[in-house]
Design a protein around this motif. Structure first.
Motif, PDB file in Angstrom:
ATOM      1  N   THR A 289       0.845  -1.188   0.000  1.00 15.47           N
ATOM      2  CA  THR A 289       0.000   0.000   0.000  1.00 15.47           C
ATOM      3  C   THR A 289       0.882   1.240   0.000  1.00 15.47           C
ATOM      4  O   THR A 289       1.515   1.543   1.007  1.00 15.47           O
ATOM      5  CB  THR A 289      -0.909   0.025   1.235  1.00 15.47           C
ATOM      6  OG1 THR A 289      -1.640  -1.194   1.271  1.00 15.47           O
ATOM      7  CG2 THR A 289      -1.877   1.191   1.173  1.00 15.47           C
ATOM      8  N   PRO A 290       0.948   1.952  -1.118  1.00 15.59           N
ATOM      9  CA  PRO A 290       1.769   3.160  -1.150  1.00 15.59           C
ATOM     10  C   PRO A 290       1.243   4.210  -0.173  1.00 15.59           C
ATOM     11  O   PRO A 290       0.074   4.188   0.213  1.00 15.59           O
ATOM     12  CB  PRO A 290       1.630   3.651  -2.595  1.00 15.59           C
ATOM     13  CG  PRO A 290       1.084   2.498  -3.364  1.00 15.59           C
ATOM     14  CD  PRO A 290       0.297   1.690  -2.394  1.00 15.59           C
ATOM     15  N   ALA A 291       2.125   5.121   0.208  1.00 14.54           N
ATOM     16  CA  ALA A 291       1.720   6.197   1.118  1.00 14.54           C
ATOM     17  C   ALA A 291       0.736   7.149   0.462  1.00 14.54           C
ATOM     18  O   ALA A 291      -0.104   7.750   1.138  1.00 14.54           O
ATOM     19  CB  ALA A 291       2.958   6.952   1.595  1.00 14.54           C
ATOM     20  N   VAL A 292       0.868   7.312  -0.852  1.00 15.34           N
ATOM     21  CA  VAL A 292      -0.136   8.078  -1.604  1.00 15.34           C
ATOM     22  C   VAL A 292      -0.584   7.243  -2.795  1.00 15.34           C
ATOM     23  O   VAL A 292       0.183   6.439  -3.329  1.00 15.34           O
ATOM     24  CB  VAL A 292       0.374   9.442  -2.128  1.00 15.34           C
ATOM     25  CG1 VAL A 292       0.600  10.419  -1.002  1.00 15.34           C
ATOM     26  CG2 VAL A 292       1.599   9.291  -3.003  1.00 15.34           C
ATOM     27  N   LEU A 293      -1.822   7.472  -3.201  1.00 13.95           N
ATOM     28  CA  LEU A 293      -2.368   6.802  -4.378  1.00 13.95           C
ATOM     29  C   LEU A 293      -2.432   7.835  -5.503  1.00 13.95           C
ATOM     30  O   LEU A 293      -3.124   8.844  -5.380  1.00 13.95           O
ATOM     31  CB  LEU A 293      -3.761   6.259  -4.065  1.00 13.95           C
ATOM     32  CG  LEU A 293      -4.488   5.555  -5.218  1.00 13.95           C
ATOM     33  CD1 LEU A 293      -3.746   4.291  -5.638  1.00 13.95           C
ATOM     34  CD2 LEU A 293      -5.922   5.228  -4.812  1.00 13.95           C
ATOM     35  N   ILE A 294      -1.688   7.561  -6.576  1.00 11.33           N
ATOM     36  CA  ILE A 294      -1.736   8.431  -7.750  1.00 11.33           C
ATOM     37  C   ILE A 294      -2.773   7.853  -8.700  1.00 11.33           C
ATOM     38  O   ILE A 294      -2.650   6.710  -9.139  1.00 11.33           O
ATOM     39  CB  ILE A 294      -0.362   8.490  -8.457  1.00 11.33           C
ATOM     40  CG1 ILE A 294       0.748   8.863  -7.461  1.00 11.33           C
ATOM     41  CG2 ILE A 294      -0.413   9.440  -9.643  1.00 11.33           C
ATOM     42  CD1 ILE A 294       0.651  10.242  -6.886  1.00 11.33           C
ATOM     43  N   SER A 295      -3.803   8.626  -8.988  1.00 10.07           N
ATOM     44  CA  SER A 295      -4.896   8.171  -9.842  1.00 10.07           C
ATOM     45  C   SER A 295      -4.726   8.817 -11.219  1.00 10.07           C
ATOM     46  O   SER A 295      -4.918  10.024 -11.379  1.00 10.07           O
ATOM     47  CB  SER A 295      -6.237   8.564  -9.203  1.00 10.07           C
ATOM     48  OG  SER A 295      -7.310   7.993  -9.917  1.00 10.07           O
TER      49      SER A 295
ATOM     50  N   ALA B 271       1.371   0.486 -20.718  1.00  8.77           N
ATOM     51  CA  ALA B 271       2.593   1.142 -20.232  1.00  8.77           C
ATOM     52  C   ALA B 271       2.350   1.819 -18.885  1.00  8.77           C
ATOM     53  O   ALA B 271       3.221   1.803 -17.998  1.00  8.77           O
ATOM     54  CB  ALA B 271       3.085   2.163 -21.262  1.00  8.77           C
ATOM     55  N   LEU B 272       1.180   2.404 -18.707  1.00  9.04           N
ATOM     56  CA  LEU B 272       0.841   3.014 -17.416  1.00  9.04           C
ATOM     57  C   LEU B 272       0.770   1.944 -16.331  1.00  9.04           C
ATOM     58  O   LEU B 272       1.276   2.132 -15.215  1.00  9.04           O
ATOM     59  CB  LEU B 272      -0.488   3.775 -17.523  1.00  9.04           C
ATOM     60  CG  LEU B 272      -0.459   5.036 -18.396  1.00  9.04           C
ATOM     61  CD1 LEU B 272      -1.883   5.524 -18.681  1.00  9.04           C
ATOM     62  CD2 LEU B 272       0.361   6.150 -17.737  1.00  9.04           C
ATOM     63  N   HIS B 273       0.173   0.821 -16.667  1.00  7.56           N
ATOM     64  CA  HIS B 273       0.088  -0.280 -15.704  1.00  7.56           C
ATOM     65  C   HIS B 273       1.477  -0.770 -15.320  1.00  7.56           C
ATOM     66  O   HIS B 273       1.772  -1.007 -14.140  1.00  7.56           O
ATOM     67  CB  HIS B 273      -0.749  -1.420 -16.303  1.00  7.56           C
ATOM     68  CG  HIS B 273      -0.894  -2.589 -15.393  1.00  7.56           C
ATOM     69  ND1 HIS B 273      -0.069  -3.693 -15.456  1.00  7.56           N
ATOM     70  CD2 HIS B 273      -1.752  -2.817 -14.365  1.00  7.56           C
ATOM     71  CE1 HIS B 273      -0.420  -4.550 -14.518  1.00  7.56           C
ATOM     72  NE2 HIS B 273      -1.443  -4.044 -13.835  1.00  7.56           N
ATOM     73  N   ALA B 274       2.350  -0.881 -16.303  1.00  3.29           N
ATOM     74  CA  ALA B 274       3.702  -1.390 -16.049  1.00  3.29           C
ATOM     75  C   ALA B 274       4.515  -0.459 -15.145  1.00  3.29           C
ATOM     76  O   ALA B 274       5.481  -0.881 -14.509  1.00  3.29           O
ATOM     77  CB  ALA B 274       4.435  -1.592 -17.379  1.00  3.29           C
ATOM     78  N   SER B 275       4.133   0.798 -15.084  1.00  2.00           N
ATOM     79  CA  SER B 275       4.878   1.744 -14.240  1.00  2.00           C
ATOM     80  C   SER B 275       4.551   1.575 -12.762  1.00  2.00           C
ATOM     81  O   SER B 275       5.207   2.175 -11.910  1.00  2.00           O
ATOM     82  CB  SER B 275       4.580   3.178 -14.677  1.00  2.00           C
ATOM     83  OG  SER B 275       3.297   3.581 -14.208  1.00  2.00           O
ATOM     84  N   GLY B 276       3.504   0.805 -12.445  1.00  2.00           N
ATOM     85  CA  GLY B 276       3.161   0.582 -11.039  1.00  2.00           C
ATOM     86  C   GLY B 276       1.963   1.382 -10.560  1.00  2.00           C
ATOM     87  O   GLY B 276       1.640   1.341  -9.366  1.00  2.00           O
ATOM     88  N   LEU B 277       1.325   2.135 -11.459  1.00  2.00           N
ATOM     89  CA  LEU B 277       0.120   2.863 -11.051  1.00  2.00           C
ATOM     90  C   LEU B 277      -0.934   1.884 -10.531  1.00  2.00           C
ATOM     91  O   LEU B 277      -1.086   0.783 -11.066  1.00  2.00           O
ATOM     92  CB  LEU B 277      -0.449   3.656 -12.237  1.00  2.00           C
ATOM     93  CG  LEU B 277       0.345   4.909 -12.604  1.00  2.00           C
ATOM     94  CD1 LEU B 277       0.023   5.356 -14.030  1.00  2.00           C
ATOM     95  CD2 LEU B 277       0.027   6.050 -11.624  1.00  2.00           C
ATOM     96  N   ARG B 278      -1.656   2.300  -9.483  1.00  2.00           N
ATOM     97  CA  ARG B 278      -2.658   1.410  -8.863  1.00  2.00           C
ATOM     98  C   ARG B 278      -4.095   1.844  -9.135  1.00  2.00           C
ATOM     99  O   ARG B 278      -5.038   1.189  -8.680  1.00  2.00           O
ATOM    100  CB  ARG B 278      -2.454   1.381  -7.342  1.00  2.00           C
ATOM    101  CG  ARG B 278      -1.720   0.165  -6.841  1.00  2.00           C
ATOM    102  CD  ARG B 278      -0.265   0.416  -6.703  1.00  2.00           C
ATOM    103  NE  ARG B 278       0.393  -0.546  -5.815  1.00  2.00           N
ATOM    104  CZ  ARG B 278       1.716  -0.639  -5.708  1.00  2.00           C
ATOM    105  NH1 ARG B 278       2.499   0.135  -6.445  1.00  2.00           N
ATOM    106  NH2 ARG B 278       2.252  -1.493  -4.867  1.00  2.00           N
ATOM    107  N   GLU B 279      -4.271   2.976  -9.807  1.00  2.00           N
ATOM    108  CA  GLU B 279      -5.644   3.412 -10.120  1.00  2.00           C
ATOM    109  C   GLU B 279      -5.619   4.181 -11.430  1.00  2.00           C
ATOM    110  O   GLU B 279      -4.691   4.962 -11.684  1.00  2.00           O
ATOM    111  CB  GLU B 279      -6.207   4.290  -8.992  1.00  2.00           C
ATOM    112  CG  GLU B 279      -7.684   4.618  -9.185  1.00  2.00           C
ATOM    113  CD  GLU B 279      -8.333   5.239  -7.947  1.00  2.00           C
ATOM    114  OE1 GLU B 279      -8.580   4.508  -6.979  1.00  2.00           O
ATOM    115  OE2 GLU B 279      -8.589   6.462  -7.967  1.00  2.00           O
TER     116      GLU B 279
END
Lengths: 333, 333
Positions: free
Chosen positions: A13-19, A45-53
Motif C-alpha cells: 500500500t503506497p503512502a499516496v495513491l496516484i490516480s 505502459a501506465l500499468h507497467a509503471s506501477g500505477l494502482r488506479e
C-alpha cells in the motif's frame, strides 16, 4: 555471501495513491481520436509503471465524445490487468448501467459545486444531480454492491461562470451526496483557481463534515500552482491525487499553460520527499512514448522528463542502485 | 457621503519580500548582452510594479561576464529610484569595494555549501571563502557600516558534482559565516534538487542554529517544484523569496525547464493566498515587455501571464475593483 539478506518487496500500500486520469480527462480534452490499439498500448505502459488506479474513459454517447466510442472495450482491456482499480466516469444512470456491464471496479460521477456550472454543463441543478447520484447508488446496490461510487466535485475552488463558490455550499453539497450513499467525494479545481491556503482550508472543512469519505484532490496546473496545491492537500491529510501523464487534458489557454497536474512531476515530488507512490518513475516517463505514438503532435508537459532525475534519486526497479526500502526514510538528503 | 471613511494605503511592510534577481542571475545565464538603455527600462518597470528589493548585477571583471560591464552605472540608476533595496553580487573583496563605491544598499556573496562546487566554481575551499567573507565584512565595517552583507549559500540542497550535501555541513557553514559577521544567510537550490520535505527540514535546522539571520529562499523550478518549495519555505517561516521575471536565468536543460522561480507566478500564489507581496501583478506582467525588448528571442516562462488572473482576483491598483485591504483576508474565496 555478500548479498543483502533483506530484499524488501515494494510496499503493498503506497503512502499516496496516484490516480491517472489521462485516458479519460486527457483524451476528452483533445480533438484527435486515439485508436483503440494505441489506447491499449498506453494503458499497458501506465500499468507497467506501477500505477494502482486509472480512469480509462467516460460512458457518454459516442456522438458527443467520439474519443470514448470504444470505452467498454477499453474497460475490459484494463480490468484484465492485475493489481489496479479501473474507473470510468458516468454522468447519468444510463452511463452507470453500461459501465457496470463492462465491469468497471469503480464509478466516478461529476457534480458541480457551482450552480451556474451545473446548469451550463449538464442542464441540471445541483440538487437534481444529487437525485441522479441517488439513482446510480441504487443501481449499484442492486447489481454490483462491491463497486464504489465516487464523486468528483468540479468547480469546488471557483467557477469561471459565477466566480467564487462559497465554501459553505461545497460542504453542504458534500453532505447531500454522502446522504445519497456515495463512498467518496473528491474536490476538483476545474478552472485552475485554487491556491494552497484555500486547498488546506476547504479540504479541512470537508473532512470535518464527511470524515474519511473525503476523496481525491484533482488539481490543475493552469497557473503553475498544481504541485504547490498538491503539497497543501497532502499537508491536510489527502492521500489520493489525480494527475495526467504529460499533463494531457484541460489546456484552455496558451501553449505552456497545461491543465492537469503532470503525473511524472507529481510522482517525482512525492518520491523525492520520501513519500512512496508505488510508481517507477523511469517506466512512467517511458510511457510518454506510447502517448506520443497515439496522439502525434499533441504537446506533452512535464519538467522532470526534460530535466531528468537528480543524481542519487532512488531507482525503484529491482536491482536499482538503492533498495526500495530506502526511499521511505526522510533523511537521505 | 457614501465614500468609504477608511481608505487604507498599501501596507508599508509586505507580509513577504519578493527579491527580484533577473538583472543579475537572469542576465548572467544568457549569452546575449542587454544594452544599458534596455536594462534601465526593465529596472524602471520592475520598480513601478512595487518590488521592494532587486539584485541588479555582479561586480566581476567584464572580460568574465560582459553582461555586467555596466554594473556600476546600473547600480547608480537603480539606487536613484525610491523605496527599494538595491543589491549586487560580489564574489571577492575587489568586487565589494567597487560595489560600495557605486552605492549599493546591500551586498550578496555566494558561498557554496558543497566543497566540490566551491573548488570548481571559485577555486577556493569553503573555509577559504569564509575568510574572504570576513575581509568583505571588515571593509563594510570600515567604509559603509549601514550596508548589510548577505550570503547566498549555493548548492545547499544538493550538488551535481558531489551529489548529496550533508545538512550538518550546511548548518556548520552557516555558523561559520555568522561568526564572520554576516547579516543574513539565504539557502539556494542552485541545481534544482530540493523537495518540500527537505526545504522545511533544512530551513528549520538553519533557523534553529542562526535564528533571524536566516535569509531568503532562492529556489529553482528545474523540475517543476519551484512554487511547492516556496510554499514549504513559507510554512517554516521564510519571508524573503528570490525570483526572476519570466523565469530568466539558469536554463541548463531542455526548453521548458526554466531555472529560477517565475516572479509573476510566485506573486500570484502569495496574493491568491491572501499574503501581501506589495507587488501589483498587472504591472509586473507588463514589465515582461521591457525584458522582451531588451532580449529579443529569449524564451520567457510563467503560467499566470498566459492564463491570466481568475475572475475576482484582487486588483491592487488605486481605484481597482477591490480595496487593497481586502487582499489580506483569508476568506475571500
Amino acid at each position: 555471501m555478500h548479498e543483502p539478506t533483506e530484499s524488501p518487496a515494494p510496499p503493498a500500500t503506497p503512502a499516496v495513491l496516484i490516480s491517472e486520469v489521462g485516458p479519460r480527462d486527457g483524451l476528452q480534452s483533445v480533438s484527435a481520436v486515439m485508436s483503440t490499439r494505441h489506447k491499449r498500448a498506453w494503458i499497458d505502459a501506465l500499468h507497467a509503471s506501477g500505477l494502482r488506479e486509472i480512469e480509462v474513459g467516460s460512458f457518454v454517447p459516442a456522438r458527443m465524445l467520439p474519443q470514448m466510442a470504444d470505452v467498454a472495450e477499453i474497460v475490459r482491456h484494463a480490468t484484465a490487468l492485475p493489481g489496479w482499480t479501473v474507473m470510468a466516469l458516468v454522468p447519468n444512470l444510463r452511463g452507470a448501467l453500461a459501465a457496470l456491464e463492462a465491469g468497471v471496479h469503480k464509478l466516478t460521477v461529476p457534480v458541480s459545486a457551482s450552480e451556474a456550472h451545473s446548469l451550463a454543463n449538464v442542464r441540471r441543478s445541483r440538487i437534481d444531480m444529487v437525485a441522479v447520484v441517488r439513482e446510480i447508488v441504487a443501481l449499484r446496490d442492486a447489481t454490483a454492491p462491491g463497486v464504489p461510487v465516487e464523486i468528483g466535485m468540479s468547480t469546488a475552488f471557483g467557477c469561471t461562470l459565477q466566480g467564487a463558490v462559497p465554501e459553505d455550499e461545497v460542504v453542504w453539497l458534500a453532505g447531500q451526496l454522502v446522504a445519497a450513499g456515495v463512498d467518496e467525494i473528491g474536490l476538483s479545481d476545474t478552472t485552475g483557481m485554487a491556491n494552497p491556503a484555500q486547498v488546506r482550508r476547504l479540504f479541512g472543512r470537508v473532512r470535518a463534515a464527511i470524515g474519511d469519505k473525503t476523496g481525491s484532490a484533482h488539481l490543475h496546473n493552469t497557473r503553475g500552482l498544481g504541485l504547490a496545491n498538491c503539497l497543501a492537500a497532502w499537508d491536510v491529510g489527502v492521500r489520493t491525487f489525480d494527475a495526467s501523464l504529460g499533463g494531457l487534458g484541460g489546456c484552455p489557454y496558451a501553449p505552456g499553460a497545461s491543465g492537469n497536474v503532470v503525473t511524472e512531476d507529481l510522482v517525482f515530488m512525492f518520491e523525492a520527499m520520501g513519500v512512496d507512490t508505488g510508481v517507477d518513475l523511469a517506466r512512467l516517463i517511458a510511457a510518454r512514448e506510447t502517448l506520443r505514438a497515439g496522439l502525434p503532435g499533441e504537446p506533452l508537459y512535464g519538467m522532470v522528463p526534460d530535466a531528468g532525475v537528480p543524481a542519487g534519486f532512488p531507482d525503484r526497479r529491482p536491482g536499482g542502485p538503492e533498495r526500495s526500502g530506502q526511499i521511505r526514510t526522510d533523511d537521505r538528503h
